[in-house]
Write an enzyme that holds these catalytic residues in place. Structure first.
Site, short mmCIF file in Angstrom:
data_model
loop_
_atom_site.label_atom_id
_atom_site.label_comp_id
_atom_site.label_asym_id
_atom_site.label_seq_id
_atom_site.Cartn_x
_atom_site.Cartn_y
_atom_site.Cartn_z
N THR A 35 8.38 8.84 23.97
CA THR A 35 8.33 7.35 23.54
C THR A 35 7.78 7.00 22.02
O THR A 35 7.23 7.64 21.80
CB THR A 35 7.10 6.58 24.32
N ASN A 73 5.47 4.49 20.13
CA ASN A 73 4.35 3.47 20.82
C ASN A 73 4.06 2.32 19.06
O ASN A 73 4.01 3.01 18.04
CB ASN A 73 2.97 3.78 20.72
N GLU A 122 5.81 1.44 24.94
CA GLU A 122 5.95 2.66 25.01
C GLU A 122 7.59 2.32 25.06
O GLU A 122 8.08 2.05 25.55
CB GLU A 122 5.50 3.01 25.46
#
Length: 309
Positions: free
Chosen positions: A205, A207, A256
């Site tokens: 992911t 962020n 995320e």
């Protein structure tokens, strides 16, 4: 679009614009009406006069975060509307202390050299919010610039407003927010280093911090993502978790984002993430395996939603 952080010392080509004035948090359809009126008023360049920080942050710094957009996101949206000059004035004791008359004389005329101003019908300005649209029109007549006050717009039962959009987002009603905004609600900013748990789980992911922003309903969303900077600029679909990661203790809220079919290094790059549909609330799972299975299910659902978005 040229961004100016002060009203004094502007180059000649930054003066003499037709200017829409307001906070423009969200740049919703009501704001668009004010901006479009400025674009029609004269043949001068189109300018936006706004403030950074938001005056509400200055006067009430301990209030909960309320902004729909950070300064970067607002500037990106205004650039898409064809704005030539963004006057992003520093709001502090100096501006807060100016009377409506001093603001018009020193900032609008002496600094920006405005040709015409447009504001919403409910706009207030000057020390203690003493000035309104009629005050501005009277000052314009005396100082040599025109003024247009634009009526509030809505859906027949409710005026479009940043407050109404915040309420919709708090309930996860992102499509209602989109109808008032005229565009998807977006969270924009720099990709920062996280704890890399997503990568360990097989779902890497990107962020993004949410500092200073109003929090939409915490949970999982189908998203559209624009990579704005770096060598891998692109637009793609994704799934995002907006929240505090309850599986891993108490954390500050962040966003995320897992980008579908993307392979690149995003650290330090800037993303624009559109919330398209709320999928589910945050949950705390009994095991990591259960979490991974749910992430896979979320991704499948997000792909299905986004196919028709």
């Amino acid at each position: 679009m040229h961004i100016h952080d002060d009203w004094s010392g502007l180059p000649p080509d930054a003066r003499g614009a037709t200017v829409a004035m307001g906070n423009f948090d969200g740049v919703h359809l009501g704001h668009r009406a004010v901006i479009e009126a400025a674009g029609r008023a004269t043949d001068a360049p189109l300018g936006i006069l706004t403030f950074e920080p938001h005056p509400r942050e200055f006067f009430n710094p301990d209030a909960p975060p309320f902004r729909l957009m950070n300064a970067e996101s607002r500037a990106n949206r205004l650039a898409r509307l064809g704005v030539d000059h963004l006057y992003q004035l520093p709001f502090g004791p100096v501006l807060a202390g100016l009377t409506p008359e001093a603001f018009a004389r020193d900032v609008l005329v002496g600094g920006l050299g405005v040709r015409h101003m447009t504001v919403g019908a409910d706009f207030r300005f000057g020390r203690k919010r003493a000035g309104d649209a009629q005050t501005l029109a009277d000052l314009g007549a005396a100082l040599g610039f025109g003024v247009t006050a634009v009526k509030l717009i809505g859906n027949g039962t409710q005026d479009y407003s940043s407050t109404a959009i915040r309420i919709a987002l708090s309930k996860g009603r992102v499509r209602d927010a989109e109808r008032m905004l005229g565009h998807w609600h977006r969270i924009e900013g720099e990709v920062v280093h996280g704890e890399k748990r997503g990568r360990d789980l097989g779902w890497p992911t990107a962020n993004l911090r949410l500092d200073g922003l109003h929090l939409p309903r915490l949970g999982v969303y189908a998203v559209l993502v624009d990579v704005l900077t770096g060598p891998d600029r692109t637009s793609c679909q994704g799934v995002a978790s907006l929240g505090v990661r309850p599986m891993f203790g108490r954390n500050a809220p962040n966003l995320e984002v897992h980008l579908f079919d993307f392979d690149g290094d995003l650290y330090g790059q800037h993303l624009s993430v559109a919330l398209v549909e709320f999928l589910r609330d945050e949950e705390k799972f009994d095991s990591v395996d259960a979490l991974i299975a749910q992430i896979a299910a979320d991704a499948r659902q997000a792909r299905q939603v986004l196919t028709g978005a």
